[in-house]
Design a protein around this motif. Structure first.
Motif, PDB file in Angstrom:
ATOM      1  N   UNK A  75      40.357  56.463  16.595  1.00 54.69           N
ATOM      2  CA  UNK A  75      41.380  57.439  16.212  1.00 54.69           C
ATOM      3  C   UNK A  75      41.588  58.486  17.302  1.00 54.69           C
ATOM      4  N   UNK A  76      40.495  58.966  17.882  1.00 54.09           N
ATOM      5  CA  UNK A  76      40.608  59.952  18.964  1.00 54.09           C
ATOM      6  C   UNK A  76      41.323  59.345  20.160  1.00 54.09           C
ATOM      7  N   UNK A  77      41.010  58.110  20.491  1.00 51.76           N
ATOM      8  CA  UNK A  77      41.646  57.454  21.634  1.00 51.76           C
ATOM      9  C   UNK A  77      43.146  57.282  21.415  1.00 51.76           C
ATOM     10  N   UNK A  78      43.523  56.850  20.214  1.00 57.68           N
ATOM     11  CA  UNK A  78      44.944  56.663  19.912  1.00 57.68           C
ATOM     12  C   UNK A  78      45.680  58.001  19.956  1.00 57.68           C
ATOM     13  N   UNK A  79      45.112  59.023  19.315  1.00 63.15           N
ATOM     14  CA  UNK A  79      45.766  60.330  19.265  1.00 63.15           C
ATOM     15  C   UNK A  79      45.842  60.972  20.642  1.00 63.15           C
ATOM     16  N   UNK A  80      44.731  60.996  21.348  1.00 61.69           N
ATOM     17  CA  UNK A  80      44.679  61.688  22.634  1.00 61.69           C
ATOM     18  C   UNK A  80      45.506  60.965  23.691  1.00 61.69           C
ATOM     19  N   UNK A  81      45.335  59.658  23.821  1.00 61.63           N
ATOM     20  CA  UNK A  81      46.088  58.933  24.839  1.00 61.63           C
ATOM     21  C   UNK A  81      47.573  58.893  24.510  1.00 61.63           C
ATOM     22  N   UNK A 201      43.750  56.023  27.846  1.00 60.59           N
ATOM     23  CA  UNK A 201      42.919  55.443  26.796  1.00 60.59           C
ATOM     24  C   UNK A 201      41.461  55.364  27.232  1.00 60.59           C
ATOM     25  N   UNK A 202      41.215  54.949  28.468  1.00 60.73           N
ATOM     26  CA  UNK A 202      39.838  54.852  28.942  1.00 60.73           C
ATOM     27  C   UNK A 202      39.194  56.231  29.050  1.00 60.73           C
ATOM     28  N   UNK A 203      39.949  57.225  29.477  1.00 66.71           N
ATOM     29  CA  UNK A 203      39.404  58.582  29.555  1.00 66.71           C
ATOM     30  C   UNK A 203      39.029  59.103  28.176  1.00 66.71           C
ATOM     31  N   UNK A 204      39.872  58.840  27.193  1.00 64.56           N
ATOM     32  CA  UNK A 204      39.580  59.284  25.833  1.00 64.56           C
ATOM     33  C   UNK A 204      38.392  58.531  25.246  1.00 64.56           C
ATOM     34  N   UNK A 205      38.337  57.230  25.480  1.00 66.44           N
ATOM     35  CA  UNK A 205      37.270  56.411  24.898  1.00 66.44           C
ATOM     36  C   UNK A 205      35.900  56.776  25.475  1.00 66.44           C
ATOM     37  N   UNK A 206      35.843  57.133  26.752  1.00 60.84           N
ATOM     38  CA  UNK A 206      34.574  57.397  27.420  1.00 60.84           C
ATOM     39  C   UNK A 206      34.131  58.852  27.327  1.00 60.84           C
ATOM     40  N   UNK A 207      34.842  59.678  26.579  1.00 57.85           N
ATOM     41  CA  UNK A 207      34.440  61.066  26.449  1.00 57.85           C
ATOM     42  C   UNK A 207      33.085  61.201  25.766  1.00 57.85           C
ATOM     43  N   UNK A 224      30.306  57.085  21.909  1.00 56.07           N
ATOM     44  CA  UNK A 224      29.505  57.386  23.090  1.00 56.07           C
ATOM     45  C   UNK A 224      28.308  58.246  22.731  1.00 56.07           C
ATOM     46  N   UNK A 225      28.531  59.233  21.870  1.00 56.15           N
ATOM     47  CA  UNK A 225      27.423  60.068  21.402  1.00 56.15           C
ATOM     48  C   UNK A 225      26.461  59.234  20.560  1.00 56.15           C
TER      49      UNK A 225
END
Length: 273
Positions: A75-81, A201-207, A224-225
């Protein structure tokens, strides 16, 4: 053997060597995650997939709330990217086609944001998100990163490579800015658009650091956490750790494989221009 053919063979050997170096960690991760724990304990440098099992994946999902964290990451990746892509497209169009006073200065300010260390913005972002009441929420993770200067720069360069006469002809035919952007500019910049979307998308996913800081509940954190937590809890069972790593790695591999055609087309267009 001619000199040209010898040079071609050397290039191919170099490419094979580089590909092997890149693919080796991925191979080790995938195979180790699917091996029984007894086979992993043998300590082979190059694991051989004699027997495969999904038990490590099940144990990884059960030992930590990885399923909930996986959903949060998606969800974070979709929203942020998605937000970064929309803001980048609109800003890049404004910087590439319409002429307005101060355009160069504003673009220089956008480029200057790329030189700001992310660590220096952690405290202001934390205070802002807390004041908005978004701490420990999905929106709190994504809000500070709804725009990205690099995506703006990338798409602006792609738009500038397009013939300006095409845009001017569309405007003369009665197209407004939004219609010209959607029907004229974006179709010609599809490879670069996919590249920007993949980067966002990769930047959001790897946060990792920001989701860890702004959230308190384990089920509100990103994968990631959760993977870092899994490493601590399963320190004596490396196969389970590899299984968790595989779960994190799969979306990025699929994203690159699906977007490979557009990436190559974008690189080819940059080389020929």
């Amino acid at each position: 053997m001619t000199r040209a053919r010898f040079g071609s063979v050397l290039r191919w050997l170099w490419l094979v060597a580089i590909s092997a170096v890149i693919a080796f960690p991925v191979y080790v991760t995938v195979v180790t995650a699917l091996l029984p724990q007894g086979d992993v304990a043998s300590g082979r440098l190059i694991p051989i997939p004699t027997r495969l099992t999904l038990d490590n994946l099940r144990e990884a999902l059960q030992s930590a709330p990885l399923a909930e964290q996986y959903l949060v990451s998606v969800l974070v990746t979709v929203l942020q990217s998605g937000a970064q892509l929309v803001t980048a497209v609109l800003a890049a169009y404004a910087f590439a086609f319409p002429r307005w006073r101060g355009r160069g200065v504003v673009f220089a300010v956008v480029l200057a944001t790329l030189a700001i260390p992310g660590e220096s913005l952690v405290i202001p972002n934390f205070e802002l998100v807390t004041a908005l009441g978004l701490r420990n929420t999905l929106l709190g993770i994504a809000v500070p990163y709804l725009a990205a200067g690099y995506a703006v720069f990338l798409l602006r360069q792609a738009f500038l490579d397009q013939p300006r006469e095409t845009w001017e002809a569309a405007r003369m035919d009665g197209c407004g800015d939004l219609r010209a952007l959607l029907h004229v500019v974006l179709p010609m910049a599809r490879p670069q658009l996919v590249t920007a979307a993949m980067w966002c998308a990769l930047s959001a996913w790897n946060g990792y650091f920001w989701p860890l800081l702004i959230t308190d509940s384990p089920d509100r954190r990103t994968i990631q956490v959760g993977l870092a937590q899994l490493v601590v809890e399963q320190a004596t069972t490396p196969a389970v750790i590899y299984a968790g790593t595989l779960l994190v790695l799969l979306p990025t591999l699929l994203l690159v494989l699906l977007g490979q055609r557009f990436l190559l087309r974008g690189l080819a267009s940059r080389v020929t221009t």
